[in-house]
Scaffold this motif. Sequence first.
Motif, PDB file in Angstrom:
ATOM      1  N   ALA A 124       0.815  -1.217   0.000  1.00 27.16           N
ATOM      2  CA  ALA A 124       0.000   0.000   0.000  1.00 27.16           C
ATOM      3  C   ALA A 124       0.846   1.263   0.000  1.00 27.16           C
ATOM      4  O   ALA A 124       0.349   2.350  -0.298  1.00 27.16           O
ATOM      5  CB  ALA A 124      -0.942   0.004   1.205  1.00 27.16           C
ATOM      6  N   GLN A 125       2.119   1.119   0.338  1.00 23.30           N
ATOM      7  CA  GLN A 125       3.009   2.274   0.384  1.00 23.30           C
ATOM      8  C   GLN A 125       3.953   2.341  -0.814  1.00 23.30           C
ATOM      9  O   GLN A 125       4.849   3.183  -0.860  1.00 23.30           O
ATOM     10  CB  GLN A 125       3.804   2.252   1.690  1.00 23.30           C
ATOM     11  N   GLN A 126       3.724   1.465  -1.787  1.00 21.78           N
ATOM     12  CA  GLN A 126       4.549   1.446  -2.998  1.00 21.78           C
ATOM     13  C   GLN A 126       3.753   1.961  -4.177  1.00 21.78           C
ATOM     14  O   GLN A 126       2.660   1.460  -4.471  1.00 21.78           O
ATOM     15  CB  GLN A 126       5.049   0.025  -3.263  1.00 21.78           C
ATOM     16  N   ASN A 127       4.263   2.959  -4.841  1.00 25.04           N
ATOM     17  CA  ASN A 127       3.580   3.522  -5.999  1.00 25.04           C
ATOM     18  C   ASN A 127       3.395   2.469  -7.087  1.00 25.04           C
ATOM     19  O   ASN A 127       4.313   1.705  -7.393  1.00 25.04           O
ATOM     20  CB  ASN A 127       4.378   4.698  -6.568  1.00 25.04           C
ATOM     21  N   GLY A 128       2.200   2.437  -7.641  1.00 22.65           N
ATOM     22  CA  GLY A 128       1.941   1.530  -8.743  1.00 22.65           C
ATOM     23  C   GLY A 128       1.575   0.125  -8.351  1.00 22.65           C
ATOM     24  O   GLY A 128       1.363  -0.729  -9.221  1.00 22.65           O
ATOM     25  N   SER A 129       1.474  -0.155  -7.046  1.00 22.27           N
ATOM     26  CA  SER A 129       1.148  -1.521  -6.618  1.00 22.27           C
ATOM     27  C   SER A 129      -0.325  -1.845  -6.827  1.00 22.27           C
ATOM     28  O   SER A 129      -0.699  -3.015  -6.907  1.00 22.27           O
ATOM     29  CB  SER A 129       1.514  -1.719  -5.146  1.00 22.27           C
ATOM     30  N   GLY A 130      -1.153  -0.817  -6.872  1.00 21.32           N
ATOM     31  CA  GLY A 130      -2.587  -1.041  -6.983  1.00 21.32           C
ATOM     32  C   GLY A 130      -3.241  -1.478  -5.691  1.00 21.32           C
ATOM     33  O   GLY A 130      -4.415  -1.866  -5.672  1.00 21.32           O
ATOM     34  N   VAL A 131      -2.499  -1.432  -4.595  1.00 16.24           N
ATOM     35  CA  VAL A 131      -3.011  -1.821  -3.280  1.00 16.24           C
ATOM     36  C   VAL A 131      -3.135  -0.560  -2.423  1.00 16.24           C
ATOM     37  O   VAL A 131      -2.203   0.259  -2.372  1.00 16.24           O
ATOM     38  CB  VAL A 131      -2.071  -2.844  -2.602  1.00 16.24           C
ATOM     39  N   PHE A 132      -4.248  -0.408  -1.747  1.00 21.07           N
ATOM     40  CA  PHE A 132      -4.503   0.806  -0.970  1.00 21.07           C
ATOM     41  C   PHE A 132      -5.086   0.447   0.398  1.00 21.07           C
ATOM     42  O   PHE A 132      -5.810  -0.536   0.548  1.00 21.07           O
ATOM     43  CB  PHE A 132      -5.481   1.724  -1.719  1.00 21.07           C
ATOM     44  N   PHE A 133      -4.772   1.277   1.383  1.00 18.72           N
ATOM     45  CA  PHE A 133      -5.380   1.130   2.699  1.00 18.72           C
ATOM     46  C   PHE A 133      -6.851   1.544   2.633  1.00 18.72           C
ATOM     47  O   PHE A 133      -7.217   2.456   1.896  1.00 18.72           O
ATOM     48  CB  PHE A 133      -4.680   2.016   3.730  1.00 18.72           C
ATOM     49  N   THR A 134      -7.686   0.903   3.437  1.00 19.79           N
ATOM     50  CA  THR A 134      -9.058   1.362   3.605  1.00 19.79           C
ATOM     51  C   THR A 134      -9.057   2.580   4.524  1.00 19.79           C
ATOM     52  O   THR A 134      -8.031   2.903   5.166  1.00 19.79           O
ATOM     53  CB  THR A 134      -9.927   0.268   4.232  1.00 19.79           C
ATOM     54  N   GLU A 135     -10.190   3.257   4.604  1.00 13.55           N
ATOM     55  CA  GLU A 135     -10.278   4.418   5.492  1.00 13.55           C
ATOM     56  C   GLU A 135     -10.012   4.007   6.948  1.00 13.55           C
ATOM     57  O   GLU A 135      -9.340   4.725   7.692  1.00 13.55           O
ATOM     58  CB  GLU A 135     -11.661   5.068   5.377  1.00 13.55           C
ATOM     59  N   GLU A 136     -10.521   2.854   7.352  1.00 14.41           N
ATOM     60  CA  GLU A 136     -10.301   2.403   8.725  1.00 14.41           C
ATOM     61  C   GLU A 136      -8.839   2.065   8.958  1.00 14.41           C
ATOM     62  O   GLU A 136      -8.271   2.394  10.013  1.00 14.41           O
ATOM     63  CB  GLU A 136     -11.180   1.195   9.043  1.00 14.41           C
ATOM     64  N   GLU A 137      -8.197   1.442   7.986  1.00 13.88           N
ATOM     65  CA  GLU A 137      -6.774   1.112   8.120  1.00 13.88           C
ATOM     66  C   GLU A 137      -5.933   2.385   8.182  1.00 13.88           C
ATOM     67  O   GLU A 137      -4.954   2.453   8.942  1.00 13.88           O
ATOM     68  CB  GLU A 137      -6.340   0.229   6.954  1.00 13.88           C
ATOM     69  N   LEU A 138      -6.308   3.390   7.388  1.00 10.46           N
ATOM     70  CA  LEU A 138      -5.586   4.664   7.440  1.00 10.46           C
ATOM     71  C   LEU A 138      -5.719   5.313   8.810  1.00 10.46           C
ATOM     72  O   LEU A 138      -4.749   5.874   9.339  1.00 10.46           O
ATOM     73  CB  LEU A 138      -6.109   5.605   6.356  1.00 10.46           C
ATOM     74  N   ARG A 139      -6.905   5.240   9.398  1.00 13.55           N
ATOM     75  CA  ARG A 139      -7.078   5.774  10.745  1.00 13.55           C
ATOM     76  C   ARG A 139      -6.246   4.963  11.728  1.00 13.55           C
ATOM     77  O   ARG A 139      -5.600   5.517  12.619  1.00 13.55           O
ATOM     78  CB  ARG A 139      -8.559   5.742  11.145  1.00 13.55           C
ATOM     79  N   GLY A 140      -6.211   3.646  11.542  1.00 15.30           N
ATOM     80  CA  GLY A 140      -5.396   2.804  12.415  1.00 15.30           C
ATOM     81  C   GLY A 140      -3.923   3.125  12.303  1.00 15.30           C
ATOM     82  O   GLY A 140      -3.189   3.113  13.305  1.00 15.30           O
ATOM     83  N   LYS A 141      -3.480   3.427  11.097  1.00 15.21           N
ATOM     84  CA  LYS A 141      -2.079   3.823  10.900  1.00 15.21           C
ATOM     85  C   LYS A 141      -1.776   5.115  11.653  1.00 15.21           C
ATOM     86  O   LYS A 141      -0.704   5.265  12.268  1.00 15.21           O
ATOM     87  CB  LYS A 141      -1.803   3.994   9.407  1.00 15.21           C
ATOM     88  N   GLU A 142      -2.743   6.042  11.640  1.00 16.04           N
ATOM     89  CA  GLU A 142      -2.575   7.296  12.375  1.00 16.04           C
ATOM     90  C   GLU A 142      -2.543   7.039  13.878  1.00 16.04           C
ATOM     91  O   GLU A 142      -1.714   7.616  14.599  1.00 16.04           O
ATOM     92  CB  GLU A 142      -3.719   8.248  12.021  1.00 16.04           C
ATOM     93  N   VAL A 143      -3.422   6.178  14.364  1.00 15.10           N
ATOM     94  CA  VAL A 143      -3.426   5.813  15.782  1.00 15.10           C
ATOM     95  C   VAL A 143      -2.079   5.207  16.166  1.00 15.10           C
ATOM     96  O   VAL A 143      -1.494   5.549  17.205  1.00 15.10           O
ATOM     97  CB  VAL A 143      -4.574   4.827  16.084  1.00 15.10           C
ATOM     98  N   PHE A 144      -1.587   4.336  15.330  1.00 14.38           N
ATOM     99  CA  PHE A 144      -0.321   3.636  15.567  1.00 14.38           C
ATOM    100  C   PHE A 144       0.845   4.611  15.674  1.00 14.38           C
ATOM    101  O   PHE A 144       1.713   4.466  16.545  1.00 14.38           O
ATOM    102  CB  PHE A 144      -0.096   2.651  14.413  1.00 14.38           C
ATOM    103  N   ASN A 145       0.862   5.605  14.780  1.00 15.13           N
ATOM    104  CA  ASN A 145       2.029   6.479  14.649  1.00 15.13           C
ATOM    105  C   ASN A 145       1.910   7.807  15.378  1.00 15.13           C
ATOM    106  O   ASN A 145       2.725   8.705  15.154  1.00 15.13           O
ATOM    107  CB  ASN A 145       2.294   6.736  13.161  1.00 15.13           C
ATOM    108  N   THR A 146       0.918   7.933  16.247  1.00 15.47           N
ATOM    109  CA  THR A 146       0.779   9.143  17.060  1.00 15.47           C
ATOM    110  C   THR A 146       0.600   8.737  18.519  1.00 15.47           C
ATOM    111  O   THR A 146       0.547   7.551  18.854  1.00 15.47           O
ATOM    112  CB  THR A 146      -0.443   9.973  16.607  1.00 15.47           C
TER     113      THR A 146
END
Length: 358
Positions: free
Chosen positions: A201-223
Amino acid sequence: MKRFRAFAVYGLLSVVLAACDPKEDPTPEPVYPDPTLAALTAPKGLPPLPAAFDTVNVEMLDLGRHLFYDPILSGDSTQSCASCHRQEHGFSDPNRFSKGISGAEGVRQSMALINLVYSQHFMWDGRHASLESQAGEPVENPIEMNITWDEALQRLNRHPQYPDRFGKAFGTHTATRERATAAIAQFVRTLISGKSKFDLAQQNGSGVFFTEEELRGKEVFNTEVGNCYHCHGGVLATNNNFGNNGLDAVGDFFGFADKGLGNFTKDANDNGMFRIPTLRNIEMTAPYMHDGRFATLEEVINHYSEGIQSSPTLHPIIGAESPGGVHMNEADKAALLAFLKTFTDTSFLNNPNYASPF
C-alpha cells in the motif's frame, strides 16, 4: 623364548597399524565440488541485508531446511524445530506453551522467526548473540528435544543421506554441531517477510490501498493516540530492543516472576524486560507476550489502552502515559486492529521455499 614374544608383539602391532592406515580405507570420502553461492536480497522497502548475510551457500541452505523440519534431532524422533515454529503461524506456536518430547511444557511462548537476519539478540531474554548459538540450545534442552548433541551427530553421520548433504555444504561429509547449527541458522535467516498489504500500500503503482479504517489505524499507531511507533515503528515493525511493557505490577526490582533480560544480565535494572517482537504477521502469531497470556489482538490492544501495570523498570515512554495506558476509544481500537492486520504477508506464510522438504 623372549625373541619369539618380541616378534609376536611386533607382528600384532603391524597388523593393527595396517588396519588403521587410511590408505587401506575401502570407502574414501568423495571429493565434493565447491558449494553454490547465491545472492540473498530483501523485498522492496526493507533495509538492505547485513553484508555478512547477503550471500547464501545453496547446499548449506538446503541442509538447514532439512534439519529444521527433521525430527531426527529429538530424543524420540518425534519433534523438530518446526514443531514449535510453524510456517502458517509465522513460524511461531499457536499454543501458549510448547510441549517437548516428554509432554512437559516450557514457560515461554515460542517467538516468531521473522526477519531475524536483522537481529543481534535472540530469545525473549536475549541470551544468544547469534542464530548459530540459539539453534544449538533446543536440541539438548530436556523440556524440548532432549537429546545430547553426541547422539544426534551419530544419527546424522549414520544416516543414508545426511553425510552427502553435509559434504555438499561443507566439503566434508562429517556432521558436527557447528556445521549443523550453521546450516539451520542460514535457513532461518532467509525467513524474510516484506510483501504484506502494509508494504504494497506504500509502494507507488502496486494497486493496493489502505481502507479508510486502516488509514485511521495507521494514524493511531504512529501518534500518541496509540503510541505504538516508539517500539514498533519503521518497516521492521520492531526496534529490536528490550522493554518492560507493563504486564505485571511489582513493588521492587526483584519481584518479577520472570525477570527476562535480567535473568541473563543479572542486572536488576533489566528485570521484567523482554525482546520487542516484530508486528509482521502479528495476526497469525497468537498467543501474545513472552508468556502467551493474551489470546487475541483485541486483548493486546486493551492492555496498552487501559491495562498497563507499574513497576520499577517500566518503559519510560509507557510510564509517561496516563495511568493504566493511552485510553483509546472503541473506534480507534477497531481501527488499530484493522491496521495491524495489514502486516499479514500471505506470500511469506505460503512460500514453498520455507515449507517442509519432506
